[in-house]
Design a protein around this motif. Structure first.
Motif, PDB file in Angstrom:
ATOM      1  N   ALA A  85      21.287 -58.290 -66.677  1.00  0.00           N
ATOM      2  CA  ALA A  85      20.931 -57.703 -65.911  1.00  0.00           C
ATOM      3  C   ALA A  85      19.439 -57.726 -65.672  1.00  0.00           C
ATOM      4  N   VAL A  86      18.474 -57.935 -64.777  1.00  0.00           N
ATOM      5  CA  VAL A  86      17.150 -57.471 -64.720  1.00  0.00           C
ATOM      6  C   VAL A  86      16.341 -56.721 -63.684  1.00  0.00           C
ATOM      7  N   ASN A  87      16.135 -55.361 -64.782  1.00  0.00           N
ATOM      8  CA  ASN A  87      15.000 -54.629 -64.035  1.00  0.00           C
ATOM      9  C   ASN A  87      14.068 -54.758 -63.542  1.00  0.00           C
ATOM     10  N   LEU A  88      13.471 -54.930 -62.473  1.00  0.00           N
ATOM     11  CA  LEU A  88      12.274 -54.531 -61.999  1.00  0.00           C
ATOM     12  C   LEU A  88      11.877 -53.787 -61.121  1.00  0.00           C
ATOM     13  N   MET A  89      10.248 -52.965 -61.752  1.00  0.00           N
ATOM     14  CA  MET A  89      10.513 -51.974 -61.501  1.00  0.00           C
ATOM     15  C   MET A  89       8.275 -51.956 -61.025  1.00  0.00           C
ATOM     16  N   SER A  90       8.173 -51.270 -60.312  1.00  0.00           N
ATOM     17  CA  SER A  90       7.192 -51.912 -59.533  1.00  0.00           C
ATOM     18  C   SER A  90       6.280 -50.572 -58.422  1.00  0.00           C
ATOM     19  N   SER A  91       5.530 -50.375 -59.194  1.00  0.00           N
ATOM     20  CA  SER A  91       5.060 -49.318 -57.409  1.00  0.00           C
ATOM     21  C   SER A  91       5.075 -51.001 -55.518  1.00  0.00           C
ATOM     22  N   PRO A  92       4.524 -49.408 -54.356  1.00  0.00           N
ATOM     23  CA  PRO A  92       5.004 -50.177 -53.348  1.00  0.00           C
ATOM     24  C   PRO A  92       3.812 -51.177 -53.247  1.00  0.00           C
ATOM     25  N   GLY A  93       3.513 -52.736 -52.211  1.00  0.00           N
ATOM     26  CA  GLY A  93       2.904 -53.450 -52.348  1.00  0.00           C
ATOM     27  C   GLY A  93       2.170 -54.764 -53.324  1.00  0.00           C
ATOM     28  N   SER A  94       3.052 -54.905 -54.616  1.00  0.00           N
ATOM     29  CA  SER A  94       3.409 -55.553 -55.574  1.00  0.00           C
ATOM     30  C   SER A  94       2.822 -56.555 -55.651  1.00  0.00           C
ATOM     31  N   GLY A  95       3.914 -57.158 -54.686  1.00  0.00           N
ATOM     32  CA  GLY A  95       4.394 -58.331 -54.322  1.00  0.00           C
ATOM     33  C   GLY A  95       5.742 -58.950 -55.261  1.00  0.00           C
ATOM     34  N   LYS A  96       6.460 -57.843 -55.960  1.00  0.00           N
ATOM     35  CA  LYS A  96       7.345 -57.635 -56.521  1.00  0.00           C
ATOM     36  C   LYS A  96       8.404 -58.970 -55.532  1.00  0.00           C
ATOM     37  N   THR A  97       8.853 -58.375 -54.349  1.00  0.00           N
ATOM     38  CA  THR A  97       9.909 -59.130 -53.583  1.00  0.00           C
ATOM     39  C   THR A  97       9.218 -60.486 -53.411  1.00  0.00           C
ATOM     40  N   ALA A  98       8.080 -61.435 -53.062  1.00  0.00           N
ATOM     41  CA  ALA A  98       7.563 -62.431 -53.092  1.00  0.00           C
ATOM     42  C   ALA A  98       8.078 -63.480 -53.961  1.00  0.00           C
ATOM     43  N   LEU A  99       7.404 -62.537 -55.549  1.00  0.00           N
ATOM     44  CA  LEU A  99       7.830 -62.728 -56.500  1.00  0.00           C
ATOM     45  C   LEU A  99       9.179 -63.593 -57.179  1.00  0.00           C
ATOM     46  N   LEU A 100      10.118 -62.292 -56.723  1.00  0.00           N
ATOM     47  CA  LEU A 100      11.608 -62.668 -56.750  1.00  0.00           C
ATOM     48  C   LEU A 100      11.905 -63.475 -56.430  1.00  0.00           C
ATOM     49  N   GLU A 101      11.220 -63.745 -54.794  1.00  0.00           N
ATOM     50  CA  GLU A 101      12.164 -65.274 -53.882  1.00  0.00           C
ATOM     51  C   GLU A 101      12.223 -65.934 -54.914  1.00  0.00           C
ATOM     52  N   ALA A 102      10.398 -66.427 -55.175  1.00  0.00           N
ATOM     53  CA  ALA A 102      10.084 -67.526 -56.086  1.00  0.00           C
ATOM     54  C   ALA A 102      11.035 -67.533 -57.621  1.00  0.00           C
TER      55      ALA A 102
END
Length: 253
Positions: free
Chosen positions: A33-50
């Protein structure tokens, strides 16, 4: 005030128990399991999709759980990768808890899943206190957020096994002071590795996936100083103070 502290301690203690159980369950399944944490708008979802797309194309069985206060927009986006995805709606709660994740995985997580990415609620405060049974905790910050994010949110970055810079393609446009950011990271989490990425150009995505796979293979990763201090504190006190963040496991299996 004491009652508030007691309740906070009780919630964290229950979460830690659930996290231990979940980590054991995932270990038995061979899932990291990999826990990804960031503030809103960091581009977390786009990076995770990639990341998920790279994993699927490369033949690595991966899945994702994404959490938001409302909407299933992120789950819809992540599903474009071809990986199995589930959404958790927290109904106003500013973080995920191990029990919430455990409940979502029961009866859903596909057999043979090697990597489970957990996209936490966009928030750098509350999520830092909650262990989700993860092997790898990653704190992300975009170049558009400023260089002082690590020192402003020392628990989030100080407990991370890895720090990721996102939206690197915009660094010059926003005059991102890279050295100042890296200095802040090392101030709160000495020795933690940093990977610079851009979901738009693909830079750093393969390096990030490689780092995650190494953790999945059982290779030793960075152990935050803050996590070691927390463990020492727990050994000397039966009941941890609420002012101390609950740390994730420092070293993966």
């Amino acid at each position: 005030m004491c009652r508030t502290v007691d309740l906070h301690q009780a919630v964290l203690a229950k979460n830690d128990t659930n996290a231990v159980e979940l980590r054991r369950t995932l270990d038995d399944r061979g899932t990291t399991a990999v826990n990804l944490m960031s503030s809103p708008g960091s581009g977390k979802t786009a990076l995770l999709e990639a990341l998920l797309t790279r994993a699927v194309v490369g033949g690595t069985p991966a899945a994702a759980v994404t959490a938001d206060l409302a909407t299933e927009n992120d789950a819809t986006r992540l599903a474009r990768s071809g990986a199995p995805v589930q959404q958790i709606l927290t109904d106003g709660l500013c973080h995920l808890e191990a029990g919430m994740l455990q409940g979502k995985l029961e009866g859903w997580l596909p057999e043979g899943t090697r990597l489970l990415f957990v996209e936490n609620v966009g928030n750098l405060v509350c999520p830092a206190s909650y262990d989700l049974g993860e092997t790898l905790r990653i704190a992300l910050a975009s170049v558009t957020e400023g260089e002082d994010k690590p020192v402003k949110y020392p628990a989030a970055f100080g407990l991370a096994h890895l720090v990721v810079i996102t939206k690197k393609d915009l660094a010059d446009a926003v005059e991102f002071r890279r050295e100042d950011f890296l200095s802040g990271v090392q101030q709160v989490n000495p020795g933690v590795p940093v990977i610079e990425t851009s979901a738009r150009t693909g830079e750093g995505v393969d390096d990030l996936l490689t780092h995650v796979l190494r953790a999945a293979d059982g290779r030793e990763t960075h152990t935050p100083v803050l996590a070691r201090q927390h463990e020492k504190h727990l050994h000397h006190h039966d009941t941890p103070s609420a002012e101390h963040s609950h740390a994730p496991a420092g070293t993966p299996r």
